[in-house]
Design a protein around this motif. Structure first.
Motif, PDB file in Angstrom:
ATOM      1  N   LEU A   1       3.054   3.672  11.802  1.00  0.00           N
ATOM      2  CA  LEU A   1       3.992   4.478  10.741  1.00  0.00           C
ATOM      3  C   LEU A   1       3.879   5.784  11.019  1.00  0.00           C
ATOM      4  N   TYR A   2       4.756   6.640  11.174  1.00  0.00           N
ATOM      5  CA  TYR A   2       4.730   8.067  11.394  1.00  0.00           C
ATOM      6  C   TYR A   2       6.061   8.724  10.670  1.00  0.00           C
ATOM      7  N   ALA A   3       5.661  10.001  10.343  1.00  0.00           N
ATOM      8  CA  ALA A   3       6.951  10.811   9.454  1.00  0.00           C
ATOM      9  C   ALA A   3       6.383  12.386   9.454  1.00  0.00           C
ATOM     10  N   PRO A   4       7.404  13.163   9.153  1.00  0.00           N
ATOM     11  CA  PRO A   4       7.124  14.653   9.094  1.00  0.00           C
ATOM     12  C   PRO A   4       6.162  14.618   7.748  1.00  0.00           C
ATOM     13  N   PRO A   5       4.997  15.612   7.929  1.00  0.00           N
ATOM     14  CA  PRO A   5       3.973  15.831   6.935  1.00  0.00           C
ATOM     15  C   PRO A   5       4.771  16.306   5.339  1.00  0.00           C
ATOM     16  N   SER A   6       5.902  16.759   5.558  1.00  0.00           N
ATOM     17  CA  SER A   6       6.641  17.042   4.276  1.00  0.00           C
ATOM     18  C   SER A   6       7.136  15.753   3.654  1.00  0.00           C
ATOM     19  N   ALA A   7       7.068  14.618   4.102  1.00  0.00           N
ATOM     20  CA  ALA A   7       7.458  13.367   3.578  1.00  0.00           C
ATOM     21  C   ALA A   7       6.401  12.585   3.314  1.00  0.00           C
ATOM     22  N   VAL A   8       5.107  13.208   3.470  1.00  0.00           N
ATOM     23  CA  VAL A   8       3.663  12.250   3.062  1.00  0.00           C
ATOM     24  C   VAL A   8       2.910  13.217   2.039  1.00  0.00           C
ATOM     25  N   PRO A   9       3.278  12.881   0.904  1.00  0.00           N
ATOM     26  CA  PRO A   9       2.380  13.485  -0.261  1.00  0.00           C
ATOM     27  C   PRO A   9       0.925  13.566  -0.029  1.00  0.00           C
ATOM     28  N   ARG A  10       0.431  12.599   0.398  1.00  0.00           N
ATOM     29  CA  ARG A  10      -1.226  12.515   0.535  1.00  0.00           C
ATOM     30  C   ARG A  10      -1.584  13.592   1.644  1.00  0.00           C
ATOM     31  N   SER A  11      -0.629  13.997   2.727  1.00  0.00           N
ATOM     32  CA  SER A  11      -1.078  14.712   3.996  1.00  0.00           C
ATOM     33  C   SER A  11      -1.744  16.091   3.316  1.00  0.00           C
ATOM     34  N   THR A  12      -1.719  16.692   2.090  1.00  0.00           N
ATOM     35  CA  THR A  12      -2.242  17.929   1.536  1.00  0.00           C
ATOM     36  C   THR A  12      -3.504  17.591   0.952  1.00  0.00           C
ATOM     37  N   ALA A  13      -4.068  16.205   0.717  1.00  0.00           N
ATOM     38  CA  ALA A  13      -5.052  16.039  -0.087  1.00  0.00           C
ATOM     39  C   ALA A  13      -6.506  16.012   0.736  1.00  0.00           C
ATOM     40  N   PHE A  14      -6.239  16.258   2.034  1.00  0.00           N
ATOM     41  CA  PHE A  14      -7.717  16.123   2.740  1.00  0.00           C
ATOM     42  C   PHE A  14      -8.375  17.466   3.108  1.00  0.00           C
TER      43      PHE A  14
ATOM     44  N   LEU B   1       1.009  10.781  11.888  1.00  0.00           N
ATOM     45  CA  LEU B   1       0.757   9.412  12.336  1.00  0.00           C
ATOM     46  C   LEU B   1       0.013   9.128  10.654  1.00  0.00           C
ATOM     47  N   THR B   2       0.436   8.035   9.956  1.00  0.00           N
ATOM     48  CA  THR B   2      -0.016   7.664   8.799  1.00  0.00           C
ATOM     49  C   THR B   2      -0.850   6.103   9.064  1.00  0.00           C
ATOM     50  N   SER B   3      -0.211   5.293   8.683  1.00  0.00           N
ATOM     51  CA  SER B   3      -0.507   3.944   8.762  1.00  0.00           C
ATOM     52  C   SER B   3      -0.571   3.445  10.065  1.00  0.00           C
TER      53      SER B   3
ATOM     54  N   CYS C   1       0.805  -1.146   0.061  1.00  0.00           N
ATOM     55  CA  CYS C   1       0.121   0.036   0.092  1.00  0.00           C
ATOM     56  C   CYS C   1       0.739   1.231  -0.091  1.00  0.00           C
ATOM     57  N   VAL C   2       0.701   2.167  -0.851  1.00  0.00           N
ATOM     58  CA  VAL C   2       1.468   3.273  -0.959  1.00  0.00           C
ATOM     59  C   VAL C   2       0.451   4.648  -0.960  1.00  0.00           C
ATOM     60  N   TYR C   3      -0.567   4.290  -0.161  1.00  0.00           N
ATOM     61  CA  TYR C   3      -1.733   5.445  -0.128  1.00  0.00           C
ATOM     62  C   TYR C   3      -1.206   6.837   0.276  1.00  0.00           C
ATOM     63  N   TRP C   4      -0.295   6.647   1.521  1.00  0.00           N
ATOM     64  CA  TRP C   4       0.367   7.812   1.928  1.00  0.00           C
ATOM     65  C   TRP C   4       1.532   8.259   1.426  1.00  0.00           C
ATOM     66  N   GLU C   5       2.323   7.232   0.808  1.00  0.00           N
ATOM     67  CA  GLU C   5       3.871   7.448   0.352  1.00  0.00           C
ATOM     68  C   GLU C   5       3.769   8.292  -0.888  1.00  0.00           C
ATOM     69  N   LEU C   6       2.758   8.093  -1.779  1.00  0.00           N
ATOM     70  CA  LEU C   6       2.757   8.679  -3.111  1.00  0.00           C
ATOM     71  C   LEU C   6       1.536   9.753  -3.279  1.00  0.00           C
ATOM     72  N   ALA C   7       2.008  10.711  -4.088  1.00  0.00           N
ATOM     73  CA  ALA C   7       0.716  11.779  -4.748  1.00  0.00           C
ATOM     74  C   ALA C   7      -0.227  10.771  -5.231  1.00  0.00           C
TER      75      ALA C   7
END
Length: 217
Positions: free
Chosen positions: A75-88, A100-102, A23-29
């Motif tokens: 899984l967790y990471a800075p939002p800048s490393a999570v392309p999907r983070s701006t899509a909500f 917190l992503t997955s 699953c790359v839901y969070w990891e890719l635009a």
């Protein structure tokens, strides 16, 4: 039954459930996700993302085990490393927060505190690194049958609230929630900190008493 949590590395990434490794839901635009799912290898992309975050930022997740069986992960990471983070609709994640992503626990192990244990492990890791808050998008309707399969990757909002997250941007379906990390520390850590402070005062008082006694001799 022994339970323990370890950090995610490239060596134990294979312990994630197969569908989660792919699953790359969070990891890719979103548009890149569709291309990779059609023409590429999502498992390779997932590994590449984990590798990049580990190298550039550091530890980005935890795996829970019951005896030797992997039963959940976060899984967790800075939002800048999570392309999907701006899509909500409730974006963006706050500048001071880690995202917190997955999050996943095997169905047969749910309800036994493993989810809380994973969140606590993430809190302890991030607190040591000076992070002040964790944020996550929640799903208010995780049992939906509307066919939105990709959104199974969003953590249930009710679960996030149950482990201490508070809503900072409300939405009928996709609220953004936040956990202040001091609030997420365990009672044990708070008690230990209080004892350390108390013992420190006792030691100082004892030293002062000895000095006064010596001065009277």
């Amino acid at each position: 039954m022994s339970r323990h949590v370890v950090g995610i590395t490239l060596d134990n990434l294979e312990h994630l459930p197969q569908r989660c490794r792919r699953c790359v839901y969070w990891e890719l635009a979103p548009h890149l996700k569709e291309q990779v799912e059609e023409y590429g290898d999502t498992e390779v992309e997932k590994e590449a993302w984990i590798s990049a975050v580990l190298l550039e930022w550091g530890s980005c997740g935890r795996i829970a085990y019951s005896e030797e069986l992997p039963v959940g992960f976060v899984l967790y990471a800075p939002p800048s490393a999570v392309p999907r983070s701006t899509a909500f609709p409730t974006a963006p994640v706050s500048a001071d927060a880690i995202m917190l992503t997955s999050f996943f626990v095997l169905p047969e192990f749910r309800g036994a505190g493993l989810g809380r244990m994973l969140v606590q492990a993430a809190v302890q890791d991030l607190t040591r690194r000076g992070v002040t808050a964790i944020e996550a998008y929640g799903d208010e309707d995780p049992e939906t049958t509307s066919g939105e399969r990709e959104h199974t990757c969003v953590v249930a909002a009710d679960f996030l609230r149950s482990v201490g997250f508070k809503t900072v941007h409300a939405h009928a379906r996709w609220p953004r929630l936040r956990l202040e990390l001091r609030a997420g520390l365990s009672w044990k850590e708070d008690v230990e900190a209080a004892l350390d402070q108390l013992l420190g005062h006792v030691s100082v008082a004892a030293v002062g008493s000895k000095e006064r006694t010596a001065g009277r001799v």
